[in-house]
Structure formats: structure tokens, C-alpha cells
Scaffold this active site. Structure first.
Site, short mmCIF file in Angstrom:
data_model
loop_
_atom_site.label_atom_id
_atom_site.label_comp_id
_atom_site.label_asym_id
_atom_site.label_seq_id
_atom_site.Cartn_x
_atom_site.Cartn_y
_atom_site.Cartn_z
N ASP A 177 -18.06 12.94 32.19
CA ASP A 177 -17.11 14.01 32.54
C ASP A 177 -17.29 14.39 34.00
O ASP A 177 -17.09 15.55 34.40
CB ASP A 177 -17.28 15.22 31.63
CG ASP A 177 -16.09 16.18 31.68
OD1 ASP A 177 -15.05 15.80 32.23
OD2 ASP A 177 -16.22 17.31 31.18
N HIS A 212 -15.43 15.43 24.41
CA HIS A 212 -16.65 16.23 24.65
C HIS A 212 -16.90 17.24 23.52
O HIS A 212 -16.64 18.42 23.63
CB HIS A 212 -16.69 16.89 26.03
CG HIS A 212 -15.46 17.57 26.52
ND1 HIS A 212 -14.73 18.47 25.78
CD2 HIS A 212 -14.86 17.51 27.75
CE1 HIS A 212 -13.73 18.93 26.49
NE2 HIS A 212 -13.78 18.35 27.69
#
Length: 372
Positions: free
Chosen positions: A264, A206
Site C-alpha cells: 500500500d 487491506h
């Protein structure tokens, strides 16, 4: 389930037509005349997902993981990796052993350890007390715990902060084992990040989130990761994690071939606000935003890959074709998943059918239509 003539996104471009499927595989794409309606995209591939639909991929329970994978499949994610958060070694071993049969069965594509080999300064929602320096002995045991009958391991990716003691050795070891080392949750300098890439790191966990921020005199990891063609960058494409301008910046600089959308997602994806659990933390979800209870620390997301695709198009100005590549082909390439990620002859027949406004119409997984 399929439009009479749809815009089918293939590796060679958009084809107006319909799909030909033989059993669980694509046979090809049949071009058709007529006005196309809607889109047919390859099934999404999510390499960073903790759960969804009220079920966890991270708690080491096989039944829960199976249900979470089914939830995400019904939203278009036909290939999902179970991401485990930082935990004691014994828990990670037991969880890997429990999840490995699901990888062998094809329910999940494998396991990603998002820690515990990460920076305490950039740990986000990970519990500080279980963080530790990378250890090749531990990694060897984890890879062996995921060993499958074909000789491969269910362990596909490990997030590592390259500034930690032993990190470069661990990255070299993982790369040599065919496991993707990913740089993330890191307070590394630019130089430490480059050293991690040179050691064999292949991805950024990320990008932007849980990383030292960019500074023009102390650039940190972000430009090192963005500027290196050896790195595939994960992007959590929701406006909680990233401003739309930041999404556009990453997509336009890194390009779809090196950028992958990830959810996520935690258990609350697809559900209403309320109280949940992620790893060792209590999590509160309010207005769709998941935070560690009593704090403003983001604890994963509540989006699906379909949401990420829409956000890439609607908020960050990407074409449907580019968003599709970042959601399917690029993540499949990162993990070496050769049978998914594209609509082409011989690959698994995984497809997502959307209308012209990118609303979900239907999902095909392994040649079978799912209930959506």
C-alpha cells in the site's frame, strides 16, 4: 550475487543450493553440499501499490509509473500492480490508457482501482466528492481502456464496498470479466459482506483497515472475510496499519495460502519525511507515517514488500517460508499471474537474495541482476 549455497525457497520446500537460469527463465535449482548462507526467495508480487522512490503509480503518468516500478524492483518487488485511488471517471479512463502499454511491456502487471466505488464512511484518504455507486457501464469502459493486443485487459482488480447500490451486480460483472472484485473501504454488515462474496468477490482490500470494526453482536465484514476460503486477504504488514498481534492473528487464522502481503506504498516509500501527494490529497510523512495533511488519517504506507516480509517474520512470528509465500505465490495466484511468484522451472527468473538477517543483498528480474 548468489551465495555459493543458499536456502532457496521453492514450492516444494527449502533447498540448499543455487539457481540455474536460462535467459529470462528459471531452469531449475541445483542442490549443493555445504553450509548455506542467506536466503533466495522468489521475487515479490505487490498487488496494491501507489508509488515509491518519489514517483507515483497512481497519477496516470507512464514515465512516473515506470520509475516507481523500477524503484520497487530494486527492493525486491519484481512484479507490481499500479493501484489508482478514487477519481473522476475521465481521469481513470485516461490513466488506464496511459498505463496499459506498461502492462503490455511487463513493466507493471496491471491496474487496480481502489475506488471510487467505496463507502464514504470508510473512505480513509480517498476524496469523498468523487465517490459513487458502482456502475457496470463505467466498469466496461475502464476494462476496454485497458484492453491489450492479446485480448486481455490491464485492469486486474477493483475494490468495491458491497453495501452500495449496484455493488452486487458490479461484482458479478467483474468476476465474469476475469477481473478480481475485492471487498474494501466498506461499512458493510456481516450479511452484506457474505452477499458480496457469494456474488463473486475474491479478495479483501487491506483487511481490518478502512472497514467496520468487529463487534461481537454486529460482526461486520472482518469475520466474514477471514472465515471464507473463497477470499484472499491483503495485509499491510507494518505497525502503523496493524498491531503485530493483529498481524499474527490474521496470518495464523487465514494461513499463507489465503493471505497476501501488500505494501500500500505511496510515493514517499524509500524517502525521507516531508510533503507528498496521493491522489487528490496533500500528504505529510513524519517518522515514516503518511497521513492526510492536517489530519491523523493514514494515507497509504512508506514500506516496501521487503519491509512487509521482515515485519511478518520479526513482528508477527512467521517463518521466512510463510512470509515468502504471502509475498509472492499467493498474490500471483490471486491475479492469475502464472509466470511469476515461485522459483521453479519455466517461470520468470525473478529472485530476491537476502542475508541471514534478511538484509537485501541482490535482486534478479527476468534473469538480469538489478542495481540495489
Amino acid at each position: 550475487m548468489l551465495p555459493a549455497v543458499g536456502r532457496i525457497v521453492t514450492p516444494d520446500g527449502v533447498v540448499n543450493g543455487t539457481l540455474s537460469v536460462d535467459g529470462d527463465r528459471f531452469e531449475g535449482v541445483l542442490e549443493r553440499d555445504g553450509e548455506p548462507t542467506g536466503w533466495v526467495l522468489p521475487g515479490f508480487v505487490d498487488v496494491h501499490c501507489h508509488g515509491g522512490g518519489g514517483f507515483s503509480l497512481a497519477n496516470g503518468d507512464a514515465d512516473s509509473a515506470r520509475a516507481a516500478a523500477a524503484f520497487h524492483a530494486s527492493r525486491g518487488t519484481t512484479t507490481v500492480v499500479a493501484s489508482l485511488v478514487s477519481s473522476p471517471h475521465r481521469f481513470l479512463l485516461d490513466a488506464t490508457k496511459a498505463l496499459a502499454p506498461l502492462a503490455a511491456e511487463g513493466v507493471i502487471a496491471g491496474v487496480h482501482f481502489e475506488g471510487p466505488y467505496i463507502s464514504a464512511a470508510k473512505c480513509g484518504a480517498h476524496a469523498v466528492e468523487v465517490l459513487r455507486d458502482p456502475d457496470v457501464g463505467e466498469l466496461t469502459e475502464l476494462i476496454e481502456a485497458g484492453r491489450l493486443a492479446d485480448g486481455t485487459s490491464a485492469v486486474k482488480m477493483v475494490t468495491v464496498a458491497p453495501e452500495l447500490d449496484g455493488a452486487l451486480e458490479a461484482i458479478e460483472f467483474l468476476d465474469g470479466q476475469g477481473v478480481v472484485p475485492s471487498i474494501g473501504h466498506t461499512n458493510a454488515s456481516y450479511e452484506e459482506t457474505v452477499a458480496g462474496i457469494d456474488a463473486g468477490a475474491q479478495a479483501a482490500t487491506h483487511l481490518f483497515n478502512a472497514m467496520r470494526a468487529f463487534n461481537h453482536r454486529d460482526p461486520g465484514p472482518i469475520p466474514a472475510l477471514l472465515n471464507d476460503e473463497r477470499i484472499f486477504s491483503e495485509v499491510v504488514a507494518d505497525p502503523v496499519h496493524l498491531h503485530p498481534g493483529t498481524m499474527r492473528f490474521a496470518f495464523d487464522l487465514s494461513l499463507p495460502a489465503w493471505t497476501l502481503l501488500v505494501s500500500d506504498a505511496m510515493d514517499a516509500a524509500g524517502l525521507s519525511d516531508g510533503h507528498y501527494v496521493l491522489g487528490r490529497h496533500e500528504v505529510e510523512v513524519e517518522d515514516g507515517v503518511a497521513t492526510v495533511a492536517g489530519t491523523d488519517v493514514i494515507a497509504g504506507s512508506t514500506i516496501t514488500m521487503l519491509d512487509a516480509v521482515r515485519n511478518a517474520v520479526r513482528l508477527a512470528g512467521q517463518s521466512v517460508e510463510a512470509a515468502s509465500q504471502m509475498a509472492s505465490a499467493t498474490p500471483a495466484e490471486l491475479l492469475g499471474l502464472r509466470e511469476v511468484g515461485a522459483i521453479e522451472s519455466g517461470k520468470y527468473a525473478d529472485a530476491v537474495v537476502l542475508d541471514d538477517d534478511l538484509n537485501l543483498v541482490s535482486v534478479m528480474r527476468r534473469g538480469a541482476w538489478l542495481q540495489v
